[in-house]
Design a protein around this motif. Structure first.
Motif, short mmCIF file in Angstrom:
data_model
loop_
_atom_site.label_atom_id
_atom_site.label_comp_id
_atom_site.label_asym_id
_atom_site.label_seq_id
_atom_site.Cartn_x
_atom_site.Cartn_y
_atom_site.Cartn_z
N UNK A 153 36.11 -61.07 27.75
CA UNK A 153 36.15 -62.52 27.58
C UNK A 153 35.92 -63.21 28.93
N UNK A 154 34.99 -64.17 28.95
CA UNK A 154 34.70 -64.96 30.15
C UNK A 154 35.02 -66.42 29.87
N UNK A 155 35.50 -67.10 30.89
CA UNK A 155 35.78 -68.54 30.79
C UNK A 155 35.19 -69.23 32.02
N UNK A 156 34.39 -70.25 31.77
CA UNK A 156 33.84 -71.07 32.85
C UNK A 156 34.43 -72.46 32.71
N UNK A 164 36.11 -67.01 35.22
CA UNK A 164 37.05 -65.89 35.22
C UNK A 164 36.79 -64.98 34.03
N UNK A 165 37.24 -63.74 34.15
CA UNK A 165 37.12 -62.86 32.98
C UNK A 165 38.39 -62.03 32.84
N UNK A 166 38.59 -61.53 31.63
CA UNK A 166 39.82 -60.83 31.28
C UNK A 166 39.51 -59.38 30.94
N UNK A 167 40.34 -58.48 31.44
CA UNK A 167 40.11 -57.05 31.20
C UNK A 167 40.46 -56.67 29.77
N UNK A 176 39.59 -61.25 37.18
CA UNK A 176 39.02 -61.85 38.39
C UNK A 176 38.85 -63.34 38.18
N UNK A 177 39.11 -64.09 39.23
CA UNK A 177 38.91 -65.54 39.23
C UNK A 177 37.91 -65.85 40.34
#
Ligand SMILES: [Zn+2]
Length: 306
Positions: A153-156, A164-167, A176-177
């Motif tokens: 999942x990525x969030x911009x 950021x993305x979620x493992x 990571x941010x």
């Protein structure tokens, strides 16, 4: 060639030589040899292949191989690349990446579909998926260790200025941010092994990191790419209030200036030469063990203090 055929060929040639028609309407390749007789534009062979897949809006004809009617030549004369540009590119956002013949298939295809199929740029303020300042979704991301692609999942967010993305899908904390102002993104289909492969590089603790992602849908990955550019553009406008939009556009994501293998020796010069993958990105030269690995070293053009 019969007299009638020759007359038609000459008439067509006169139209092709008009301003704007001498380069492909979609990718700027010189001397286009194809045309869309419904859109009234001259295009190159590669772009004609993309138009062929959207027959509802575009009908393709070869300038050299297909028979032409007088009425079709007249239609091309009345329309042409400049007229089409005024109509279909009237409201292209400043941050939108305009591909050329140097760019990969997915960028060129989505540009063509955005223009003529979705008509994204024919009217002002059309709601565009990448212009909202927020984007959330799943991308296939290459794992650091085994090279397998995993759905992440990525969030911009423009409000936070981050990608950021979620493992794990249910993870509370992102893996990571990344601050948008130090992101670069370039399409790297060959290197990533997927036609929609996008490389995102960013600075972390003064070193350059890369992540490799793709989405099965061409539109989705190009929307992600332009969404990143849109957020970056917004940040640059705040950071450089005196700069023109045109100046800021050139500070957005950029293609690597150069990339490839070189042989490299160590500082002692007694070590053997090793094959290393180098990238030159803006003013930063980096090298890697292999193209998908993390950089061994990165060299800035800033003066060294030691
Ligand atoms: Zn073209």
């Amino acid at each position: 060639m019969s007299a009638g055929k020759e007359r038609i060929f000459r008439a067509l040639k006169d139209v092709v030589q008009k301003p704007g028609n001498a380069i492909c309407a979609d990718c700027q390749l010189p001397e286009p040899e194809w045309a869309s007789t419904t859109l009234g534009i001259f295009i190159c062979l590669k772009c004609s292949g993309i138009h062929r897949n959207i027959p509802d809006v575009s009908k393709i004809k070869s300038l050299l191989l297909d028979p032409w009617e007088d009425s079709q030549i007249q239609y091309m004369a009345q329309h042409g690349n400049e007229t089409a540009k005024e109509k279909y590119e009237a409201f292209v956002p400043m941050y939108y990446y305009l591909p050329t013949y140097m760019d990969c298939q997915v960028l060129r295809e989505q540009w063509i579909r955005s223009k003529y199929e979705r008509k994204d740029f024919t009217e002002a303020n059309k709601p565009l998926a990448y212009a909202t300042g927020y984007r959330e979704g799943f991308l296939w991301k290459r794992g650091r260790d085994n090279g397998q692609f995993l759905n992440r999942k990525f969030v911009l967010s423009e409000a936070d200025g981050i990608l950021k993305y979620f493992a794990k899908n249910d993870a509370k904390e992102p893996k990571a941010v990344i601050k948008v102002d130090n992101i670069n993104a370039t399409f790297q289909p060959t290197k990533i092994g997927n036609p929609n492969g996008l490389q995102i590089t960013y600075l972390k603790d003064n070193s350059t990191r890369s992540i490799f992602v793709y989405h099965e849908e061409g539109k989705e990955i190009v929307d992600w790419f332009n969404a990143i550019r849109a957020v970056q553009f917004h940040y640059l406008k705040v950071a450089f209030p005196g700069a023109s939009d045109y100046e800021l556009k050139h500070k957005l994501t950029r293609n690597f200036l150069k990339e490839g293998y070189m042989e490299k020796t160590g500082p002692k010069q007694t070590e053997g030469f090793k094959k290393r993958w180098f990238t030159l990105d803006h003013r930063r030269l980096m090298y890697y063990k292999d193209p998908l690995w993390k950089p061994i070293s990165s060299i800035n053009d800033k003066p060294q203090t030691s």
